[in-house]
Design an enzyme around this catalytic site. Sequence first.
Site, PDB file in Angstrom:
ATOM      1  CE  LYS A  88      10.087  19.772  36.489  1.00 56.15           C
ATOM      2  NZ  LYS A  88       8.754  19.090  36.740  1.00 56.15           N
ATOM      3  CB  SER A  97       6.160  15.663  37.794  1.00 55.74           C
ATOM      4  OG  SER A  97       5.665  15.141  36.723  1.00 55.74           O
ATOM      5  CB  SER A 129       8.652  15.845  35.062  1.00 53.35           C
ATOM      6  OG  SER A 129       7.902  16.991  35.974  1.00 53.35           O
TER       7      SER A 129
END
Length: 485
Positions: free
Chosen positions: A79, A178, A154
């Site tokens: 990420k 997330s 996210s």
Amino acid sequence: MSILEESFSGIHKKLHNKELKVSELVDASFSRIKEVDDKVQAFLTLNEEAARNQAAKMDEAMGTGNTRGLLFGLPAGIKDNIVTNGLRTTAASQLLANFDPVHNATVMDGLEEADALTIGKLNMDEFAMGSSNENSGFYSARNPWNTDYVPGGSSGGAAASVAAGEVSFSLGSDTGGSIRQPASYCGVVGLKPTYGRVSRYGLIAFASSLDQIGPLTKNVEDNALVLGQIAGHDRRDSTSADVGISDYLSSLTGDVKGMKIAVPKEYLGEGVHEGVRNRVLEALKVLEQQGAEWEEVSLPHSQYAVAAYYLLASSEASANLARFDGVRYGVRAENADNLIDMYKETRSQGFGDEVKRRIMLGTFALSSGYYDAYYKKAQKVRTLIKRDFDQILEKYDVIVGPTAPTTAFKIGEKVNDPLTMYANDILTIPVNLAGVPAISVPCGFSEGLPVGLQIISRPFEESTVYRAAHAYEQAAGHYKAKPEL
């Protein structure tokens, strides 16, 4: 079947028997990315040259029998809010569009020690603020099961990259769901560890008392292997807990006989889609058939979790994002007349709408005259939520319910309605406020889209979470389903 669809143990066996080279794994990863990522849009930055060079060196090491563990040679996606030495890290924000870190996050040191290979950096909501990946400062990632739908957020790119077979595993971050919510939407396994179990050093902070890094994988065993490599105490992180790491693999016995399961009535009530509720009830029947026992309970303060979370998280974001001013790193606004104008223009041009919204909310909540009424009260509610979990988990081994109240929604469907968007995290947020571990595992489909089962346990008892998740996964078999891109 692509080699990347195999379990870590299966890949390792082929590497050990010299039936497979690391360079072939890397080739498979980049080939798949070239084949499908124009549809999925999971990656922001690729690390192709460095990954191929490292793979060639590892092929030479294999000749000496040096394959040190089950993560050896595995392609990983990271990420884009986890800093990577020399590899662009943007947090999906235009403000960091030119940021190349000079150090690694602690979790990256752990993966490098295990000889996992970083394939690239993954798309996300800007600064991890969002539930759909539509707040990315570059472009929206898409759900591999239906590219008209969101992958969640996210960590949308992290979940989508695993579901699409582009990497063997990914690392995401979880502040209010997330990791787990996109895992649910994309039909993969995602774990939020106990707060403090995994170092946050090198994670670009959103809300420091809530953020936690965790793995997304295709199955529970692989997830446990990744956590075992990245967990542990880190003196560089003051919130890192000095608690011993369990042998997570030893908990994957498939035996849940006598396990006591709590099912909060609030997690199956109003707002939970009928298809999601039915899949969760079916999952409970599977666990019951394996000898587990479940009862309905109540987490009465969970109804206040979303309001408390957005006050607390936005307040912490307001403080954390003050450092992004165009002075030390990141993009700087041009043609400003003075220093104050440069600050204003840099932040105005660099931050997206959702980030600005949360900074403004957090600044308001922390301001004189409002601190006690909002921030302090939200902290008191957080304590009550944690107390609810503590009381239930004194009597039960795990808490089980849906990960998200619905399946994935269409891109653009909720982007202009932030309050409805925030409600998508209603079932995951309480876990972050309480600081306990939780996992999402696939538990079937509703209207053609994946549904996730959330399993929660006591602090630092990831082994219990994995035990229940693995037993269910192996009995139900939903993890074997793959999207057709």
